[in-house]
Write a protein that holds these residues in place. Structure first.
Motif, PDB file in Angstrom:
ATOM      1  N   ILE A   6       0.865  -1.189   0.000  1.00  0.00           N
ATOM      2  CA  ILE A   6       0.000   0.000   0.000  1.00  0.00           C
ATOM      3  C   ILE A   6       0.896   1.232   0.000  1.00  0.00           C
ATOM      4  O   ILE A   6       1.722   1.413   0.901  1.00  0.00           O
ATOM      5  CB  ILE A   6      -0.946  -0.005   1.220  1.00  0.00           C
ATOM      6  CG1 ILE A   6      -1.853  -1.260   1.149  1.00  0.00           C
ATOM      7  CG2 ILE A   6      -1.771   1.278   1.268  1.00  0.00           C
ATOM      8  CD1 ILE A   6      -2.844  -1.399   2.284  1.00  0.00           C
ATOM      9  N   ALA A   7       0.774   2.031  -1.053  1.00  0.00           N
ATOM     10  CA  ALA A   7       1.645   3.205  -1.194  1.00  0.00           C
ATOM     11  C   ALA A   7       0.803   4.472  -1.164  1.00  0.00           C
ATOM     12  O   ALA A   7      -0.291   4.518  -1.734  1.00  0.00           O
ATOM     13  CB  ALA A   7       2.429   3.113  -2.501  1.00  0.00           C
ATOM     14  N   GLY A   8       1.321   5.485  -0.476  1.00  0.00           N
ATOM     15  CA  GLY A   8       0.662   6.790  -0.438  1.00  0.00           C
ATOM     16  C   GLY A   8       1.362   7.734  -1.392  1.00  0.00           C
ATOM     17  O   GLY A   8       2.551   8.024  -1.220  1.00  0.00           O
ATOM     18  N   ASN A   9       0.635   8.176  -2.396  1.00  0.00           N
ATOM     19  CA  ASN A   9       1.179   9.126  -3.372  1.00  0.00           C
ATOM     20  C   ASN A   9       0.684  10.517  -2.989  1.00  0.00           C
ATOM     21  O   ASN A   9      -0.467  10.855  -3.240  1.00  0.00           O
ATOM     22  CB  ASN A   9       0.687   8.714  -4.775  1.00  0.00           C
ATOM     23  CG  ASN A   9       1.041   9.739  -5.831  1.00  0.00           C
ATOM     24  OD1 ASN A   9       1.842  10.638  -5.610  1.00  0.00           O
ATOM     25  ND2 ASN A   9       0.416   9.607  -7.000  1.00  0.00           N
ATOM     26  N   TRP A  10       1.559  11.274  -2.368  1.00  0.00           N
ATOM     27  CA  TRP A  10       1.137  12.583  -1.848  1.00  0.00           C
ATOM     28  C   TRP A  10       0.975  13.638  -2.946  1.00  0.00           C
ATOM     29  O   TRP A  10       0.502  14.742  -2.675  1.00  0.00           O
ATOM     30  CB  TRP A  10       2.156  13.102  -0.822  1.00  0.00           C
ATOM     31  CG  TRP A  10       2.223  12.333   0.446  1.00  0.00           C
ATOM     32  CD1 TRP A  10       1.550  11.189   0.775  1.00  0.00           C
ATOM     33  CD2 TRP A  10       3.040  12.659   1.579  1.00  0.00           C
ATOM     34  NE1 TRP A  10       1.899  10.784   2.037  1.00  0.00           N
ATOM     35  CE2 TRP A  10       2.809  11.664   2.556  1.00  0.00           C
ATOM     36  CE3 TRP A  10       3.942  13.683   1.855  1.00  0.00           C
ATOM     37  CZ2 TRP A  10       3.445  11.680   3.795  1.00  0.00           C
ATOM     38  CZ3 TRP A  10       4.577  13.698   3.076  1.00  0.00           C
ATOM     39  CH2 TRP A  10       4.328  12.705   4.038  1.00  0.00           C
ATOM     40  N   VAL A  37       4.337  -0.927   3.377  1.00  0.00           N
ATOM     41  CA  VAL A  37       3.786   0.435   3.326  1.00  0.00           C
ATOM     42  C   VAL A  37       4.864   1.376   2.783  1.00  0.00           C
ATOM     43  O   VAL A  37       6.005   1.349   3.251  1.00  0.00           O
ATOM     44  CB  VAL A  37       3.332   0.897   4.729  1.00  0.00           C
ATOM     45  CG1 VAL A  37       2.824   2.331   4.685  1.00  0.00           C
ATOM     46  CG2 VAL A  37       2.260  -0.040   5.274  1.00  0.00           C
ATOM     47  N   VAL A  38       4.487   2.166   1.787  1.00  0.00           N
ATOM     48  CA  VAL A  38       5.445   3.069   1.137  1.00  0.00           C
ATOM     49  C   VAL A  38       4.864   4.486   1.153  1.00  0.00           C
ATOM     50  O   VAL A  38       3.708   4.687   0.776  1.00  0.00           O
ATOM     51  CB  VAL A  38       5.692   2.650  -0.342  1.00  0.00           C
ATOM     52  CG1 VAL A  38       6.795   3.498  -0.958  1.00  0.00           C
ATOM     53  CG2 VAL A  38       6.013   1.165  -0.463  1.00  0.00           C
ATOM     54  N   LEU A  39       5.669   5.446   1.577  1.00  0.00           N
ATOM     55  CA  LEU A  39       5.250   6.853   1.507  1.00  0.00           C
ATOM     56  C   LEU A  39       5.991   7.528   0.373  1.00  0.00           C
ATOM     57  O   LEU A  39       7.219   7.424   0.271  1.00  0.00           O
ATOM     58  CB  LEU A  39       5.583   7.580   2.817  1.00  0.00           C
ATOM     59  CG  LEU A  39       4.829   7.141   4.072  1.00  0.00           C
ATOM     60  CD1 LEU A  39       5.256   8.007   5.265  1.00  0.00           C
ATOM     61  CD2 LEU A  39       3.316   7.238   3.869  1.00  0.00           C
ATOM     62  N   CYS A  40       5.260   8.241  -0.474  1.00  0.00           N
ATOM     63  CA  CYS A  40       5.871   8.920  -1.625  1.00  0.00           C
ATOM     64  C   CYS A  40       5.621  10.429  -1.535  1.00  0.00           C
ATOM     65  O   CYS A  40       4.691  10.958  -2.154  1.00  0.00           O
ATOM     66  CB  CYS A  40       5.301   8.386  -2.930  1.00  0.00           C
ATOM     67  SG  CYS A  40       5.430   6.598  -3.111  1.00  0.00           S
ATOM     68  N   PRO A  41       6.433  11.128  -0.745  1.00  0.00           N
ATOM     69  CA  PRO A  41       6.292  12.575  -0.644  1.00  0.00           C
ATOM     70  C   PRO A  41       6.969  13.265  -1.830  1.00  0.00           C
ATOM     71  O   PRO A  41       7.590  12.602  -2.664  1.00  0.00           O
ATOM     72  CB  PRO A  41       7.037  12.913   0.649  1.00  0.00           C
ATOM     73  CG  PRO A  41       7.927  11.757   0.938  1.00  0.00           C
ATOM     74  CD  PRO A  41       7.525  10.600   0.078  1.00  0.00           C
TER      75      PRO A  41
END
Ligand code: PGA
Length: 249
Positions: A6-10, A37-41
């Motif tokens: 699950i990745a968050g594309n900010w 979990v992946v954060l993409c700021p």
């Protein structure tokens, strides 16, 4: 069994201090074992966010990269620059990049190959417009994006370094979500195309995400579909909703 991702594309949201506040607020609750979990700021925040998540399982992703190694490419960011901030995932071919920045399948392919060359994971986005779906062209459109976007990539690289994100353009940021069965139908189709282009074993291993208005109320149904191995989350990744999505089960 494929592990969910699950990745968050900010996208273009959050200044550095806003990003810090947000990650401090949610980091403990998204530090899970059973889901990647992946954060993409944005690029500006990468280094700092990497520090904030360094003692957790949460991974850092970028939203874009340039395919050249270095040099006179004003405004671009190289893969080594991303690596130097702790990035291990990179989104390529997001429909907003295709639409507003004229990224073609060939450019997507060059970027994916650069990411693979450095042994990072490319999240390769594909998706059809509403017009294409209404004309029943969506399968052809997606197949072509896969054929061209994944050109010259080996089976081993597919298994190790590629995640596919199916994001129907009509569902991105619109609040309209593909139904779980529409999403599953296309993710299964994508898996069949991967089997054709590579082989069955590769198709079984590669993870395929769904993206487009994923929210806490629909995450569970979507993520429980057999061919959907995760989500690429835009708007809902900017709020506490992301915590609920990561903990969907
Ligand atoms: P959305 O965006 O969740 O806001 O629809 C998804 C994406 O563009 O990755």
């Amino acid at each position: 069994m494929r592990k969910k991702i699950i990745a968050g594309n900010w996208k273009m949201n959050y200044t550095l201090s806003q990003a810090e506040d947000f990650v401090n607020e949610i980091s403990k609750q998204i530090n899970v074992d059973d889901v990647d979990v992946v954060l993409c700021p944005n690029f500006v925040c990468l280094d700092r966010i990497n520090e904030l998540i360094s003692d957790s399982n949460v991974k850092l992703g970028a939203q874009n990269v340039y395919f050249e190694e270095k040099g006179a490419y004003t405004g671009e960011t190289s893969i080594d620059m991303l690596i130097s901030t702790g990035v291990t995932y990179c989104i390529v071919g997001h429909s907003e990049r295709r639409q507003y920045f004229n990224e073609t399948d060939e450019i997507v392919n060059q970027k994916a190959k650069k990411i693979i060359e450095k042994d990072l994971t490319a999240i390769v986005c594909v998706g059809e417009t509403l017009e294409q779906r209404n004309k029943n062209e969506m399968f052809e459109v997606i197949e072509n994006q896969l054929i061209n976007g994944l050109k010259d990539i080996s089976k081993e690289q597919m298994k190790r370094n590629i995640v596919i994100a199916y994001e129907p353009i009509w569902a991105i940021g619109t609040g309209v979500t593909a139904t779980a069965s529409q999403a599953e139908e296309m993710c299964q189709f994508i898996r069949n195309v991967i089997a054709k282009l590579f082989d069955e074993n590769t198709a079984e291993v590669v993870r395929i995400q769904y993206g487009g208005s994923v929210k806490p109320s629909n995450a569970k149904e979507i993520l429980n579909m057999p061919n959907i191995d995760g989500a690429l989350v835009g708007g809902a990744s900017l709020t506490n909703d992301f915590v609920a999505i990561v903990n969907y089960d």
